[in-house]
Motif scaffolding. Structure first.
Motif, PDB file in Angstrom:
ATOM      1  N   ARG A 126      32.317  34.568  45.008  1.00 39.95           N
ATOM      2  CA  ARG A 126      33.428  34.877  45.908  1.00 39.95           C
ATOM      3  C   ARG A 126      33.593  33.719  46.869  1.00 39.95           C
ATOM      4  O   ARG A 126      32.626  33.243  47.457  1.00 39.95           O
ATOM      5  N   ARG A 127      34.839  33.271  47.017  1.00 39.58           N
ATOM      6  CA  ARG A 127      35.149  32.185  47.953  1.00 39.58           C
ATOM      7  C   ARG A 127      36.184  32.706  48.937  1.00 39.58           C
ATOM      8  O   ARG A 127      37.291  33.071  48.549  1.00 39.58           O
ATOM      9  N   ILE A 128      35.811  32.731  50.220  1.00 42.25           N
ATOM     10  CA  ILE A 128      36.683  33.196  51.287  1.00 42.25           C
ATOM     11  C   ILE A 128      37.001  31.995  52.169  1.00 42.25           C
ATOM     12  O   ILE A 128      36.111  31.230  52.528  1.00 42.25           O
ATOM     13  N   SER A 129      38.281  31.832  52.515  1.00 41.52           N
ATOM     14  CA  SER A 129      38.654  30.709  53.374  1.00 41.52           C
ATOM     15  C   SER A 129      39.492  31.203  54.553  1.00 41.52           C
ATOM     16  O   SER A 129      40.008  32.316  54.544  1.00 41.52           O
ATOM     17  N   TRP A 130      39.603  30.343  55.564  1.00 40.82           N
ATOM     18  CA  TRP A 130      40.390  30.627  56.756  1.00 40.82           C
ATOM     19  C   TRP A 130      41.299  29.447  57.011  1.00 40.82           C
ATOM     20  O   TRP A 130      40.951  28.300  56.740  1.00 40.82           O
TER      21      TRP A 130
ATOM     22  N   PHE B  74      43.681  28.183  64.962  1.00 40.68           N
ATOM     23  CA  PHE B  74      43.339  29.151  63.921  1.00 40.68           C
ATOM     24  C   PHE B  74      44.593  29.944  63.572  1.00 40.68           C
ATOM     25  O   PHE B  74      45.264  30.486  64.438  1.00 40.68           O
ATOM     26  N   ALA B  75      44.911  30.008  62.271  1.00 40.44           N
ATOM     27  CA  ALA B  75      46.142  30.664  61.826  1.00 40.44           C
ATOM     28  C   ALA B  75      45.878  31.929  61.021  1.00 40.44           C
ATOM     29  O   ALA B  75      46.803  32.546  60.517  1.00 40.44           O
ATOM     30  N   GLY B  76      44.623  32.322  60.877  1.00 42.55           N
ATOM     31  CA  GLY B  76      44.339  33.577  60.186  1.00 42.55           C
ATOM     32  C   GLY B  76      43.591  33.368  58.886  1.00 42.55           C
ATOM     33  O   GLY B  76      43.190  32.259  58.537  1.00 42.55           O
ATOM     34  N   PRO B  77      43.414  34.459  58.164  1.00 44.26           N
ATOM     35  CA  PRO B  77      42.673  34.370  56.899  1.00 44.26           C
ATOM     36  C   PRO B  77      43.431  33.566  55.854  1.00 44.26           C
ATOM     37  O   PRO B  77      44.657  33.539  55.843  1.00 44.26           O
ATOM     38  N   GLY B  78      42.667  32.913  54.993  1.00 47.85           N
ATOM     39  CA  GLY B  78      43.246  32.161  53.884  1.00 47.85           C
ATOM     40  C   GLY B  78      43.003  32.901  52.581  1.00 47.85           C
ATOM     41  O   GLY B  78      42.972  34.137  52.549  1.00 47.85           O
ATOM     42  N   GLU B  79      42.757  32.154  51.528  1.00 48.63           N
ATOM     43  CA  GLU B  79      42.545  32.768  50.221  1.00 48.63           C
ATOM     44  C   GLU B  79      41.181  33.439  50.126  1.00 48.63           C
ATOM     45  O   GLU B  79      40.224  33.010  50.752  1.00 48.63           O
ATOM     46  N   ASP B  80      41.150  34.495  49.320  1.00 51.87           N
ATOM     47  CA  ASP B  80      39.923  35.211  49.008  1.00 51.87           C
ATOM     48  C   ASP B  80      39.897  35.311  47.487  1.00 51.87           C
ATOM     49  O   ASP B  80      40.680  36.058  46.897  1.00 51.87           O
ATOM     50  N   LEU B  81      39.041  34.512  46.861  1.00 54.19           N
ATOM     51  CA  LEU B  81      39.006  34.416  45.404  1.00 54.19           C
ATOM     52  C   LEU B  81      37.679  34.937  44.867  1.00 54.19           C
ATOM     53  O   LEU B  81      36.627  34.650  45.429  1.00 54.19           O
ATOM     54  N   VAL B  82      37.746  35.691  43.792  1.00 53.27           N
ATOM     55  CA  VAL B  82      36.556  36.212  43.128  1.00 53.27           C
ATOM     56  C   VAL B  82      36.585  35.731  41.685  1.00 53.27           C
ATOM     57  O   VAL B  82      37.624  35.819  41.015  1.00 53.27           O
ATOM     58  N   THR B  83      35.468  35.211  41.207  1.00 48.43           N
ATOM     59  CA  THR B  83      35.326  34.813  39.808  1.00 48.43           C
ATOM     60  C   THR B  83      34.196  35.631  39.200  1.00 48.43           C
ATOM     61  O   THR B  83      33.087  35.658  39.737  1.00 48.43           O
ATOM     62  N   ILE B  84      34.519  36.310  38.109  1.00 48.85           N
ATOM     63  CA  ILE B  84      33.549  37.137  37.397  1.00 48.85           C
ATOM     64  C   ILE B  84      33.361  36.535  36.015  1.00 48.85           C
ATOM     65  O   ILE B  84      34.336  36.252  35.319  1.00 48.85           O
ATOM     66  N   ALA B  85      32.113  36.305  35.616  1.00 46.53           N
ATOM     67  CA  ALA B  85      31.828  35.700  34.312  1.00 46.53           C
ATOM     68  C   ALA B  85      30.721  36.474  33.611  1.00 46.53           C
ATOM     69  O   ALA B  85      29.862  37.069  34.253  1.00 46.53           O
TER      70      ALA B  85
ATOM     71  N   THR C 159      35.492  34.425  31.612  1.00 44.06           N
ATOM     72  CA  THR C 159      35.523  34.144  33.035  1.00 44.06           C
ATOM     73  C   THR C 159      36.883  34.631  33.529  1.00 44.06           C
ATOM     74  O   THR C 159      37.905  34.295  32.952  1.00 44.06           O
ATOM     75  N   MET C 160      36.860  35.450  34.560  1.00 47.95           N
ATOM     76  CA  MET C 160      38.091  36.037  35.083  1.00 47.95           C
ATOM     77  C   MET C 160      38.214  35.673  36.553  1.00 47.95           C
ATOM     78  O   MET C 160      37.276  35.851  37.336  1.00 47.95           O
ATOM     79  N   ASP C 161      39.392  35.154  36.935  1.00 51.09           N
ATOM     80  CA  ASP C 161      39.670  34.784  38.319  1.00 51.09           C
ATOM     81  C   ASP C 161      40.554  35.838  38.941  1.00 51.09           C
ATOM     82  O   ASP C 161      41.618  36.183  38.401  1.00 51.09           O
ATOM     83  N   LEU C 162      40.144  36.337  40.094  1.00 49.16           N
ATOM     84  CA  LEU C 162      40.901  37.335  40.849  1.00 49.16           C
ATOM     85  C   LEU C 162      41.292  36.750  42.198  1.00 49.16           C
ATOM     86  O   LEU C 162      40.526  35.986  42.793  1.00 49.16           O
ATOM     87  N   LYS C 163      42.486  37.117  42.688  1.00 47.87           N
ATOM     88  CA  LYS C 163      42.938  36.651  43.988  1.00 47.87           C
ATOM     89  C   LYS C 163      43.318  37.852  44.844  1.00 47.87           C
ATOM     90  O   LYS C 163      44.058  38.725  44.401  1.00 47.87           O
ATOM     91  N   ARG C 164      42.834  37.854  46.072  1.00 43.99           N
ATOM     92  CA  ARG C 164      43.129  38.967  46.978  1.00 43.99           C
ATOM     93  C   ARG C 164      44.569  38.870  47.449  1.00 43.99           C
ATOM     94  O   ARG C 164      45.052  37.787  47.815  1.00 43.99           O
ATOM     95  N   VAL C 165      45.265  40.011  47.462  1.00 45.54           N
ATOM     96  CA  VAL C 165      46.673  40.018  47.790  1.00 45.54           C
ATOM     97  C   VAL C 165      47.025  40.920  48.974  1.00 45.54           C
ATOM     98  O   VAL C 165      48.158  40.921  49.414  1.00 45.54           O
ATOM     99  N   ASP C 166      46.048  41.692  49.489  1.00 38.36           N
ATOM    100  CA  ASP C 166      46.360  42.535  50.648  1.00 38.36           C
ATOM    101  C   ASP C 166      46.122  41.748  51.933  1.00 38.36           C
ATOM    102  O   ASP C 166      45.546  40.673  51.914  1.00 38.36           O
ATOM    103  N   GLY C 167      46.595  42.306  53.034  1.00 33.79           N
ATOM    104  CA  GLY C 167      46.542  41.644  54.328  1.00 33.79           C
ATOM    105  C   GLY C 167      45.203  41.264  54.759  1.00 33.79           C
ATOM    106  O   GLY C 167      44.832  40.424  55.432  1.00 33.79           O
TER     107      GLY C 167
END
Length: 135
Positions: A32-36, A52-63, A127-135
């Motif tokens: 999991r990679r979380i950025s701001w 600071f402008a808020g949360p950035g991407e939240d990516l999950v990779t499952i393999a 390998t599956m890449d997921l991207k968080r889409v909620d607030g």
């Protein structure tokens, strides 16, 4: 006194109604990679000013590796591809019940290993890449 949740060894995680487990898809690795976000403005003779402008991407990779003789099924990979084809997002919940957020499937990499007679694979890497889409 706090009680511990009942944990099933066959239930690793869920994405919507899809259950990652020993009979569907057992994954071996989760990253999991979380950025701001920090917006910057250049300044003359000094480092850029940042805010600071808020949360950035939240990516999950499952393999993992599906080997139907041992664990998992090829039909489960097909089901995940069908889910990705909809473009929808689903809650991602770990095996202890922690809701990580709502994610959509961004990409899947698939590979066949141990090719047998007739070109059938003994196993299928994914390998599956997921991207968080909620607030």
């Amino acid at each position: 006194m706090a009680t511990l949740p009942i944990v099933s060894p066959a239930h690793l995680m869920t994405l919507g109604m899809f259950i990652f487990g020993m009979d569907t898809i057992p994954y071996q690795d989760l990253q999991r990679r979380i950025s701001w976000r920090h917006e910057e403005m250049d300044r003359f003779g000094a480092r850029p000013a940042s805010q600071f402008a808020g949360p950035g991407e939240d990516l999950v990779t499952i393999a993992g590796l599906v080997v139907p003789e041992v664990a998992g099924s090829y039909a489960s990979i097909d089901r995940l591809i069908e889910m990705a084809d909809t473009g929808d997002n689903w809650p991602l919940v770990d095996g202890l019940g922690y809701v990580m957020g709502h994610y959509r499937i961004e990409a899947m990499d698939l590979g066949h290993v141990g090719i047998m007679a007739g070109g059938l694979p003994r196993g299928q890497q994914f390998t599956m890449d997921l991207k968080r889409v909620d607030g």
